[in-house]
Design a protein around this motif. Structure first.
Motif, PDB file in Angstrom:
ATOM      1  N   THR A 124       2.753 -11.080  -1.764  1.00  0.00           N
ATOM      2  CA  THR A 124       3.834 -10.878  -0.535  1.00  0.00           C
ATOM      3  C   THR A 124       3.594 -11.902   0.349  1.00  0.00           C
ATOM      4  O   THR A 124       2.398 -12.436   0.271  1.00  0.00           O
ATOM      5  CB  THR A 124       4.016  -9.169  -0.179  1.00  0.00           C
ATOM      6  N   ASP A 125       4.405 -11.580   1.333  1.00  0.00           N
ATOM      7  CA  ASP A 125       5.089 -12.330   2.557  1.00  0.00           C
ATOM      8  C   ASP A 125       3.892 -12.075   3.900  1.00  0.00           C
ATOM      9  O   ASP A 125       4.613 -12.707   4.934  1.00  0.00           O
ATOM     10  CB  ASP A 125       6.335 -13.810   2.918  1.00  0.00           C
ATOM     11  N   ASN A 126       3.416 -11.236   3.729  1.00  0.00           N
ATOM     12  CA  ASN A 126       3.074  -9.875   5.033  1.00  0.00           C
ATOM     13  C   ASN A 126       1.565 -10.368   5.286  1.00  0.00           C
ATOM     14  O   ASN A 126       0.870 -10.784   4.699  1.00  0.00           O
ATOM     15  CB  ASN A 126       3.230  -8.525   4.492  1.00  0.00           C
ATOM     16  N   HIS A 127       1.403  -9.822   6.463  1.00  0.00           N
ATOM     17  CA  HIS A 127       0.347 -10.093   6.982  1.00  0.00           C
ATOM     18  C   HIS A 127       0.081  -8.355   7.492  1.00  0.00           C
ATOM     19  O   HIS A 127       1.234  -8.314   8.317  1.00  0.00           O
ATOM     20  CB  HIS A 127      -0.162 -10.913   7.849  1.00  0.00           C
ATOM     21  N   SER A 128      -1.217  -8.333   7.705  1.00  0.00           N
ATOM     22  CA  SER A 128      -1.742  -7.000   8.643  1.00  0.00           C
ATOM     23  C   SER A 128      -3.070  -7.053   9.124  1.00  0.00           C
ATOM     24  O   SER A 128      -4.344  -7.703   8.206  1.00  0.00           O
ATOM     25  CB  SER A 128      -1.310  -5.837   7.701  1.00  0.00           C
ATOM     26  N   THR A 129      -3.341  -6.603   9.995  1.00  0.00           N
ATOM     27  CA  THR A 129      -4.854  -6.532  11.145  1.00  0.00           C
ATOM     28  C   THR A 129      -5.891  -5.510  10.106  1.00  0.00           C
ATOM     29  O   THR A 129      -6.665  -5.369  10.761  1.00  0.00           O
ATOM     30  CB  THR A 129      -4.497  -6.535  12.750  1.00  0.00           C
ATOM     31  N   ASN A 130      -4.942  -4.892   9.558  1.00  0.00           N
ATOM     32  CA  ASN A 130      -5.613  -2.975   8.804  1.00  0.00           C
ATOM     33  C   ASN A 130      -6.729  -4.149   8.209  1.00  0.00           C
ATOM     34  O   ASN A 130      -6.504  -5.233   8.187  1.00  0.00           O
ATOM     35  CB  ASN A 130      -4.531  -2.780   8.362  1.00  0.00           C
ATOM     36  N   ALA A 131      -7.928  -2.482   7.786  1.00  0.00           N
ATOM     37  CA  ALA A 131      -9.421  -3.332   7.366  1.00  0.00           C
ATOM     38  C   ALA A 131      -8.928  -3.298   6.092  1.00  0.00           C
ATOM     39  O   ALA A 131      -7.367  -3.031   5.478  1.00  0.00           O
ATOM     40  CB  ALA A 131      -9.971  -1.598   7.077  1.00  0.00           C
ATOM     41  N   ALA A 132      -9.176  -4.752   5.082  1.00  0.00           N
ATOM     42  CA  ALA A 132      -9.662  -4.789   3.895  1.00  0.00           C
ATOM     43  C   ALA A 132      -9.150  -3.625   2.962  1.00  0.00           C
ATOM     44  O   ALA A 132     -10.489  -2.688   2.995  1.00  0.00           O
ATOM     45  CB  ALA A 132     -10.452  -6.106   3.458  1.00  0.00           C
ATOM     46  N   GLY A 133      -8.606  -3.734   2.146  1.00  0.00           N
ATOM     47  CA  GLY A 133      -8.258  -2.096   1.397  1.00  0.00           C
ATOM     48  C   GLY A 133      -7.231  -0.966   1.855  1.00  0.00           C
ATOM     49  O   GLY A 133      -6.694  -0.330   1.184  1.00  0.00           O
ATOM     50  N   SER A 134      -6.945  -1.273   2.698  1.00  0.00           N
ATOM     51  CA  SER A 134      -6.278  -0.544   3.304  1.00  0.00           C
ATOM     52  C   SER A 134      -4.653  -0.274   3.032  1.00  0.00           C
ATOM     53  O   SER A 134      -4.082  -1.612   2.820  1.00  0.00           O
ATOM     54  CB  SER A 134      -5.673  -0.603   5.610  1.00  0.00           C
ATOM     55  N   VAL A 135      -4.472   0.334   2.714  1.00  0.00           N
ATOM     56  CA  VAL A 135      -2.841   1.159   1.878  1.00  0.00           C
ATOM     57  C   VAL A 135      -1.620   0.986   3.150  1.00  0.00           C
ATOM     58  O   VAL A 135      -1.677   2.123   4.196  1.00  0.00           O
ATOM     59  CB  VAL A 135      -2.174   2.196   1.162  1.00  0.00           C
ATOM     60  N   ILE A 136      -0.885   0.393   3.491  1.00  0.00           N
ATOM     61  CA  ILE A 136       0.048  -0.075   4.423  1.00  0.00           C
ATOM     62  C   ILE A 136       1.085   0.455   4.186  1.00  0.00           C
ATOM     63  O   ILE A 136       2.186   1.301   5.050  1.00  0.00           O
ATOM     64  CB  ILE A 136      -0.482  -1.526   5.318  1.00  0.00           C
TER      65      ILE A 136
END
Length: 319
Positions: free
Chosen positions: A254-266
């Protein structure tokens, strides 16, 4: 030299090799005998099952030899009795000793699934995808005592598509291997020595293992995406939602980014299950397979097991 008068002994075991054997037979070459690995136990009953090459050889009425190895002098004598000009080896599954390499009049040829010396070893098809190569191909090689180190006689390239899987590329290269060996045999000359490999450009394609298929979500999204494609259809990548093991057949960058922990289902939607990777980019899980179930798209899995991901919002963590 009338190249259809060449006496050929063929050595190979799985379906990749069977495609090459079929091509050689269709081209009208003399196949004196077929060598393959001993039958292996398979299925719940552990019955001995013949491999694809043996099945094809038996259909064509060809002599089949299945030595455990070539350590017995009787095995070498048996090979010698066929008085072969060439031995064509494809995914045979055994490192041939010098005594075998020296038995056919003009030695042994190998059909190898990479553009040597790029990937030597057991899993060149999958390692090319996993490492992001843009092309691979088939190399016809004169075998020597090393592992895929002999002189290169013919190279035929094949692009690696962005959606390529280990399975789809395997099938493409199997067909290309049959075409390449026939192309080489059509103008075969024992005086042609080929091109020496540059050892400094070689990489070792390690044998695939089930252990390496577990997804490490701390890796970059692009690395995980390539690995999922490379290990499809075996051993197939997997992860855990709590203590539930899920095989991952298809993902999408995807083109998305997240600061959540690796493996997190967002996110969970009709597009898939969105998971954060180590570089803070995300992947969509598209096609999945819980243990004991069939393959299904993410929507089907969410319809029946959405609670798995609500209760275990970080994948890969399990007891």
């Amino acid at each position: 030299m009338n190249n259809h008068s060449l006496k050929i002994v063929f050595a190979g075991t799985p379906d990749f090799a069977a495609v090459a054997l079929q091509a050689i037979l269709e081209a009208g070459h003399q196949v004196m005998a077929v060598y393959c690995q001993p039958d292996r136990p398979s299925g719940r009953g552990k019955k001995l099952v013949a491999g694809p090459v043996k099945k094809l050889a038996e259909e064509k009425g060809l002599p089949v030899e299945q030595p455990l190895n070539f350590k017995e002098t009787s095995d070498i004598k048996r090979l010698s009795d066929y008085q072969a000009d060439l031995m064509v080896v494809v995914a045979y599954g055994l490192l041939l000793p010098q005594s075998v390499l020296d038995t056919p009049k003009y030695g042994c040829l190998n059909i190898h699934g990479s553009l040597l010396p790029r990937w030597r070893g057991a899993a060149p098809i999958q390692r090319a995808i996993e490492n992001g190569d843009s092309e691979t191909g088939i190399t016809i090689m004169q075998m020597d005592k090393g592992l895929d180190t002999g002189n290169m006689l013919l190279k035929v390239s094949c692009p690696i598509d962005k959606q390529e899987t280990g399975s789809s590329l395997h099938d493409k290269l199997a067909q290309l291997g049959g075409q390449a060996i026939n192309q080489y045999l059509a103008t075969y000359s024992p005086e042609f020595c080929g091109e020496v490999q540059d050892d400094s450009l070689a990489n070792y394609a390690h044998k695939l293992s089930k252990q390496e298929a577990q997804i490490d979500w701390s890796k970059d999204a692009s690395d995980i995406e390539r690995k999922v494609r490379a290990l499809n259809a075996w051993p197939v990548c997997f992860t855990h939602a709590g203590n539930k093991r899920i095989r991952v057949w298809q993902v999408e960058l995807t083109d998305n980014h997240s600061t959540n922990a690796a493996g997190s289902v967002i996110a969970m939607s009709k597009h898939g299950i969105e998971v954060v990777c180590g570089d803070q980019k995300t992947l969509l899980l598209k096609e999945l397979q819980p243990d004991g179930s069939k393959r299904m798209d993410a929507v089907a899995l969410l319809n029946s097991r959405k609670d798995w991901f609500i209760e275990n919002p970080v994948l890969g963590q399990h007891d």
